[in-house]
Design an enzyme around this catalytic site. Structure first.
Site, PDB file in Angstrom:
ATOM      1  N   GLY A  13       1.694  20.949   5.853  1.00  0.00           N
ATOM      2  CA  GLY A  13       1.257  19.818   5.042  1.00  0.00           C
ATOM      3  C   GLY A  13       1.332  18.492   5.758  1.00  0.00           C
ATOM      4  O   GLY A  13       1.366  18.412   6.967  1.00  0.00           O
ATOM      5  N   SER A  14       1.360  17.404   5.017  1.00  0.00           N
ATOM      6  CA  SER A  14       1.570  16.036   5.477  1.00  0.00           C
ATOM      7  C   SER A  14       0.348  15.157   5.271  1.00  0.00           C
ATOM      8  O   SER A  14      -0.313  15.246   4.249  1.00  0.00           O
ATOM      9  CB  SER A  14       2.058  15.981   6.919  1.00  0.00           C
ATOM     10  OG  SER A  14       2.700  14.748   7.123  1.00  0.00           O
ATOM     11  N   ARG A  15       0.022  14.307   6.261  1.00  0.00           N
ATOM     12  CA  ARG A  15      -0.966  13.246   6.061  1.00  0.00           C
ATOM     13  C   ARG A  15      -1.788  13.054   7.336  1.00  0.00           C
ATOM     14  O   ARG A  15      -1.252  13.095   8.448  1.00  0.00           O
ATOM     15  CB  ARG A  15      -0.214  11.958   5.715  1.00  0.00           C
ATOM     16  CG  ARG A  15      -1.049  10.711   5.516  1.00  0.00           C
ATOM     17  CD  ARG A  15      -0.124   9.613   5.023  1.00  0.00           C
ATOM     18  NE  ARG A  15      -0.782   8.341   4.822  1.00  0.00           N
ATOM     19  CZ  ARG A  15      -0.370   7.434   3.954  1.00  0.00           C
ATOM     20  NH1 ARG A  15       0.693   7.667   3.194  1.00  0.00           N
ATOM     21  NH2 ARG A  15      -0.998   6.289   3.827  1.00  0.00           N
TER      22      ARG A  15
END
Length: 211
Positions: free
Chosen positions: A179-181
């Site tokens: 995940g993350s950005r």
């Protein structure tokens, strides 16, 4: 159609082996065996990689990641573009695909690792304070940048670009584990058509156009 990203097998195989061993070699450990097999299946889901057979028109900006558009704003970008730009942020949850893609045809002209924290990636301060990888591209007179940002769960950024690499729109350039950005930085002349809260698919959704 999906395949498993090569980087995922070193996580999936050990979990599956432990699960099968608990089920068939140590019968009293069967609950643990089921748990490990479920973890192996979940990890395979995290590392799923779509088969993409899609072409894009010149200048079309392709989503660099699958997730939700959580921010669109103008900021000063002082590292690579060194001008006021439009930044578009995409949050990748643990349920989204984790592969990252080149948004346009271009040559890698800038690579910089940003050490930092592992805060929740959907928070605005994560853009500046979290560990990140910056990748700047050029194509003739046009320049733009992508930023892979680690989060509270995603603590491993995988960037497979090298200086001078020529990538095409929608080509895989790496991933962020779990995940993350991911953020795009484009000149203000670029026109984005995505909206806040919109779901995009990495390597497939057209987010706008470079003028």
């Amino acid at each position: 159609m999906y395949t498993i990203e090569a980087d995922g097998w070193k996580f999936i195989i050990p979990l599956a082996v432990i699960g099968l061993a608990c089920l068939f070699l140590v019968k009293s450990f069967w609950p643990a065996g089921i748990l490990f097999l479920l973890l192996a299946a979940a990890t395979a889901c995290f590392f799923r990689q779509p088969r993409i057979e899609q072409t894009f028109a010149a200048g079309e900006i392709v989503a660099p990641a699958s997730g939700t558009v959580i921010d669109i704003r103008e900021i000063e970008e002082n590292d690579f573009l060194q001008e006021r730009v439009r930044r578009v942020s995409i949050f990748m949850s643990v349920l989204d695909e984790h592969i990252n893609y080149a948004p346009l045809d271009g040559e890698v002209a800038y690579l910089a690792h940003q050490p930092g924290k592992f805060q929740q990636a959907f928070r605005e301060e994560a853009s500046e304070s979290n560990e990140a990888q910056k990748i700047g591209f050029r194509d003739g007179e046009r320049s733009w940048m992508i930023k892979q940002i680690a989060g509270i769960v995603a603590r491993r950024i995988v960037c497979r670009c090298r200086m001078g690499d020529r990538l095409r729109s929608g080509q895989k350039l790496g991933m962020i584990r779990f995940g993350s950005r991911v953020e795009l930085f484009f000149p203000l002349s670029a026109v984005f058509t995505v909206r806040l809260g919109e779901k995009v698919k990495g390597g497939r959704t057209i987010m706008g156009k470079m003028q």
